[in-house]
Design a protein around this motif. Structure first.
Motif, PDB file in Angstrom:
ATOM      1  N   SER A 127       0.764  -1.114  -0.084  1.00  0.00           N
ATOM      2  CA  SER A 127       0.043  -0.061  -0.022  1.00  0.00           C
ATOM      3  C   SER A 127       0.807   1.067   0.050  1.00  0.00           C
ATOM      4  CB  SER A 127      -0.923   0.193   1.141  1.00  0.00           C
ATOM      5  OG  SER A 127      -1.612  -1.168   1.329  1.00  0.00           O
ATOM      6  N   TYR A 129       0.893   5.199   0.956  1.00  0.00           N
ATOM      7  CA  TYR A 129       0.095   6.076   1.679  1.00  0.00           C
ATOM      8  C   TYR A 129       1.122   7.693   1.573  1.00  0.00           C
ATOM      9  CZ  TYR A 129      -1.695   1.918   4.130  1.00  0.00           C
ATOM     10  OH  TYR A 129      -2.241   0.884   4.476  1.00  0.00           O
ATOM     11  N   VAL A 130      -0.047   8.404   1.006  1.00  0.00           N
ATOM     12  CA  VAL A 130       0.452   9.801   1.008  1.00  0.00           C
ATOM     13  C   VAL A 130      -0.493  10.751   2.109  1.00  0.00           C
ATOM     14  CG1 VAL A 130       0.506  11.850  -0.447  1.00  0.00           C
ATOM     15  CG2 VAL A 130       0.817   9.294  -1.482  1.00  0.00           C
ATOM     16  N   MET A 131       0.219  11.108   2.966  1.00  0.00           N
ATOM     17  CA  MET A 131      -0.548  12.074   4.159  1.00  0.00           C
ATOM     18  C   MET A 131      -0.401  13.518   3.779  1.00  0.00           C
ATOM     19  SD  MET A 131      -0.291   8.945   5.464  1.00  0.00           S
ATOM     20  CE  MET A 131       1.573   8.752   6.003  1.00  0.00           C
ATOM     21  N   GLY A 132      -1.422  14.301   4.291  1.00  0.00           N
ATOM     22  CA  GLY A 132      -1.415  15.590   4.465  1.00  0.00           C
ATOM     23  C   GLY A 132      -1.493  16.406   3.061  1.00  0.00           C
ATOM     24  N   ALA A 133      -2.039  16.024   2.216  1.00  0.00           N
ATOM     25  CA  ALA A 133      -2.091  16.300   0.864  1.00  0.00           C
ATOM     26  C   ALA A 133      -3.519  16.156   0.388  1.00  0.00           C
ATOM     27  CB  ALA A 133      -1.116  15.886  -0.211  1.00  0.00           C
ATOM     28  N   HIS A 136      -4.454  13.582  -2.294  1.00  0.00           N
ATOM     29  CA  HIS A 136      -3.515  12.314  -2.433  1.00  0.00           C
ATOM     30  C   HIS A 136      -4.033  11.156  -3.226  1.00  0.00           C
ATOM     31  CE1 HIS A 136      -6.760  10.938   0.529  1.00  0.00           C
ATOM     32  NE2 HIS A 136      -6.268   9.826   0.479  1.00  0.00           N
ATOM     33  N   MET A 137      -5.380  11.019  -3.443  1.00  0.00           N
ATOM     34  CA  MET A 137      -5.697   9.998  -4.097  1.00  0.00           C
ATOM     35  C   MET A 137      -5.254  10.029  -5.774  1.00  0.00           C
ATOM     36  SD  MET A 137      -7.187   8.017  -2.293  1.00  0.00           S
ATOM     37  CE  MET A 137      -7.915   6.478  -3.205  1.00  0.00           C
ATOM     38  N   TYR A 141      -3.710   7.016  -7.702  1.00  0.00           N
ATOM     39  CA  TYR A 141      -4.132   6.590  -8.855  1.00  0.00           C
ATOM     40  C   TYR A 141      -3.029   6.739  -9.904  1.00  0.00           C
ATOM     41  CZ  TYR A 141      -8.949   6.441  -7.077  1.00  0.00           C
ATOM     42  OH  TYR A 141     -10.158   6.305  -6.212  1.00  0.00           O
ATOM     43  N   PHE A 159      -7.225  -2.527  -0.456  1.00  0.00           N
ATOM     44  CA  PHE A 159      -6.194  -1.822   0.219  1.00  0.00           C
ATOM     45  C   PHE A 159      -4.809  -2.076  -0.211  1.00  0.00           C
ATOM     46  CE2 PHE A 159      -9.250  -4.170   3.551  1.00  0.00           C
ATOM     47  CZ  PHE A 159     -10.241  -2.982   3.607  1.00  0.00           C
TER      48      PHE A 159
END
Lengths: 202, 202
Positions: A127, A129-133, A136-137, A141, A159
């Motif tokens: 997985s 995970y890109v935080m704080g933006a 992020h999706m 993608y 997931f």
């Protein structure tokens, strides 16, 4: 930017200690470019992605070589705002969205294609995970588009994404996903599972 | 809200298949409230947190009971914008920031204190990831405050927090971290490693 991984190696064997100790020599070529700390749960590797991913690959391939079912699990992180910076982590590999998403996809595909084979087949899932933006999706993608063209894409799962192929191409694909997607200065993590010699692999 | 986990069980034993098959009965009481799918890398459990965490706990305790070194690794997720909703996931347990952070900390501590012991000692580490929110570090620091008062906090490590104690309190702590921190409707994930019977545990 602080970057590193917490990694664990799970040989499914009574002699799991022997398998782990026998594989640790694979880290020797990287030791001067990594900070390494071990406890009963995991081993911390602190260093830049261009050292981290080859070090994890060589450790995994060394442990898998004896034919036992063996899994490497890793939590890889860069840019966590709660971590201090460390000069050992300096990297030229993190591209970030300064470069358009489509160009990053093409560069990532080329990098995987140029990776030598290790001769060790593996399956993996991970997985990103890109935080704080807020977007992020979009980055996720974009990364999934790259994965589908990576040559090791097997399928999307809930997931996570599943990969199958040579361990060299798989670790190169993970490194590209980690470095080229998500904000360049942002907090990005990967949750990785990579498996060899499973009796249930089809 | 879609929620679930990809879980893997790693018995460090030649008879790892036997240990896994022998533990699977522990999931039977939960099967009607979970969707379960297995491949060569992991088992997907789809369902609400109040079913997921007890199911993972009972599976882990069943596998660890024979004294072999055994690790359960899980990627737990809720609210991923890329996943469809599923009625099986309906939950009353996800609090989110509608309730002030301090009140959520107190409720989480009480829930862990009220958890029965399993008699199985364990160590664990995990990372909490909160996506798509500008203040994700506030929620993470709030969660870390709770962890320090949970009774199973061992220490902070790079990229994760290490826990030690009874497996019951550890899984309750993980469930509280997952349900009470991060936005109620947001995308929150946990990367969990939980270990029993390690020869290197101190």
């Amino acid at each position: 930017m602080f970057s590193g991984a917490q990694i664990s190696l799970y040989p499914m064997a009574d002699d799991f200690v022997g398998v782990i100790l026998g594989a640790l020599g694979a880290l020797d070529p990287y030791r001067d470019r990594l900070r390494i700390e071990t406890d009963d749960i995991s081993t911390l590797l602190v260093g830049p992605p261009e050292v981290l991913f080859p070090a994890m690959r060589d450790l995994f391939v060394a442990a898998a070589r004896n034919g036992r079912h063996c899994v490497l699990s890793a939590a890889v992180s860069r840019g966590c705002p709660g971590e201090p910076d460390d000069p050992i982590c300096r990297s030229d590999e993190i591209a970030g969205p300064a470069i358009p998403l489509d160009e990053r996809k093409v560069a990532a595909i080329r990098a995987v294609q140029a990776t030598p084979s290790t001769g060790q087949p593996a399956t993996a899932q991970f997985s990103l995970y890109v935080m704080g933006a807020g977007d992020h999706m979009d980055e996720i993608y974009g990364c999934i588009d790259f994965l589908k063209q990576s040559g090791v894409f097997e399928r999307s799962k809930h997931f996570c994404t599943k990969l199958r192929g040579d361990a060299g191409a798989i670790f190169a694909t993970l490194a590209e996903a980690f470095c080229r997607f998500g904000p360049g200065a942002g907090h990005v993590t990967l949750d990785i599972t990579i498996s060899a010699n499973s009796p249930t692999a089809v």
